[in-house]
Design an enzyme around this catalytic site. Structure first.
Site, PDB file in Angstrom:
ATOM      1  N   LEU A 226     -41.092  42.232  39.856  1.00 32.42           N
ATOM      2  CA  LEU A 226     -40.345  41.047  40.256  1.00 32.42           C
ATOM      3  C   LEU A 226     -40.434  39.938  39.213  1.00 32.42           C
ATOM      4  O   LEU A 226     -41.530  39.510  38.837  1.00 32.42           O
ATOM      5  CB  LEU A 226     -40.866  40.536  41.608  1.00 32.42           C
ATOM      6  CG  LEU A 226     -40.171  39.300  42.176  1.00 32.42           C
ATOM      7  CD1 LEU A 226     -38.707  39.604  42.486  1.00 32.42           C
ATOM      8  CD2 LEU A 226     -40.891  38.803  43.418  1.00 32.42           C
ATOM      9  N   ASP A 227     -39.248  39.488  38.759  1.00 36.09           N
ATOM     10  CA  ASP A 227     -39.121  38.363  37.822  1.00 36.09           C
ATOM     11  C   ASP A 227     -39.884  38.574  36.520  1.00 36.09           C
ATOM     12  O   ASP A 227     -40.315  37.611  35.871  1.00 36.09           O
ATOM     13  CB  ASP A 227     -39.583  37.053  38.488  1.00 36.09           C
ATOM     14  CG  ASP A 227     -38.734  36.669  39.686  1.00 36.09           C
ATOM     15  OD1 ASP A 227     -37.554  37.056  39.727  1.00 36.09           O
ATOM     16  OD2 ASP A 227     -39.255  35.989  40.597  1.00 36.09           O
ATOM     17  N   GLU A 228     -40.041  39.831  36.120  1.00 35.61           N
ATOM     18  CA  GLU A 228     -40.790  40.139  34.897  1.00 35.61           C
ATOM     19  C   GLU A 228     -39.910  40.775  33.818  1.00 35.61           C
ATOM     20  O   GLU A 228     -40.402  41.129  32.751  1.00 35.61           O
ATOM     21  CB  GLU A 228     -41.954  41.091  35.214  1.00 35.61           C
ATOM     22  CG  GLU A 228     -43.037  40.495  36.099  1.00 35.61           C
ATOM     23  CD  GLU A 228     -43.974  39.571  35.339  1.00 35.61           C
ATOM     24  OE1 GLU A 228     -43.837  39.473  34.119  1.00 35.61           O
ATOM     25  OE2 GLU A 228     -44.840  38.953  35.985  1.00 35.61           O
TER      26      GLU A 228
END
Length: 282
Positions: A226-228
């Site tokens: 997530l969001d990486e």
């Protein structure tokens, strides 16, 4: 620009690549309009984008034997496509519509060189907006129990419409590793913070609690983490102590729209290259 094309390529870095590539165009008497290159000293990879043309015919197939040979010699991955060819984009959205509205307007007015055959949402709210642009809208509700089936429908639609890029325009669902893997390097998300700060939910409220003086937005490729994912573009806006969380949200929405539109435009123009956990953007 009818017979103009983009060549994009990447390969392990070594001497002679630029000479070899430009030699193909010189030998075939094809003009190079614009050329950008980058050698990454850390990953030891080479990246190049060439805008060339006009070619004698609409098809650049006469160049392909040359680049097939170079691909073998340099362990090169390459792609040639017409400048006029617009990628087909699936936009996914939930209940916050500023990014969707901005993308639709820019595509309609020719600011974004993309084709949008389909919009998917887990809520019905934006069906009228899609209809006003003459775009097919699919309402696909999702719960924890139906997530696999819903994403299966999405993958079927991607195949049916020959979708090249999925854009998450404030689609507030975490995609499964299965979908992320199936469209690896072909899903762009807009996150409403300047990553890696304030990941996850309600980043503007997190920013308010910390009293930040700058807020931002990040467009990145989606991965199972997530969001990486690799970052494509980021921009910021200055704020101060007088702004409430809602005011921060309002200010940030403008930045989000700009950042996402830029990332989609650069992808469509063949400017974005994946480089491990990072990107190269020409």
């Amino acid at each position: 620009m009818a017979n103009d094309h983009f060549l994009t390529l990447s390969c392990p870095d070594k001497p002679g690549i630029v000479h070899a590539v430009t030699g193909v165009f010189a030998g075939e008497k094809v003009n190079i309009i614009d050329l950008q290159q980058f050698s990454d000293p850390v990953t030891e990879k080479f990246f190049m984008r060439v805008h060339f043309g006009p070619t004698p015919t609409e098809s650049p197939e006469f160049l392909r034997p040359h680049f097939e040979k170079l691909a073998g010699e340099y362990d090169m991955t390459y792609d040639i496509r017409p400048v006029a060819q617009k990628p087909k984009v699936l936009i996914m959205v939930s209940k916050i519509g500023h990014c969707l509205n901005d993308l639709l307007f820019r595509a309609k007015t020719g600011q974004l060189p993309i084709e949008i055959p389909l919009i998917v949402s887990n809520h019905p709210d934006f069906a009228p907006l899609a209809a006003s642009y003459g775009i097919d809208f699919r309402h696909l509700p999702v719960t924890k129990d139906t997530k696999a089936a819903q994403e299966g429908q999405i993958l079927d639609l991607i195949k049916e419409h020959n979708i090249e890029l999925v854009v998450l325009a404030r689609y507030m669902q975490v995609l499964s590793p299965t979908l992320c893997s199936a469209m690896s390097g072909k899903i762009i998300n807009i996150h409403h913070s300047f990553l890696p700060s304030f990941k996850g939910a309600k980043p503007y409220h997190q920013a308010y609690d910390r009293g930040v003086k700058i807020i931002g937005a990040t467009a990145h490729f989606v991965t199972a983490d997530l969001d990486e994912g690799p970052i494509i573009e980021q921009r910021v806006a200055r704020v101060d102590h007088s702004l409430s969380p809602k005011a921060l949200v309002d200010e940030g929405s403008n930045v989000e729209s700009q950042v996402l539109a830029a990332a989609v435009k650069w992808y469509a123009e063949r400017r974005v290259f994946l480089n491990g956990t990072r990107t190269v953007v020409f």
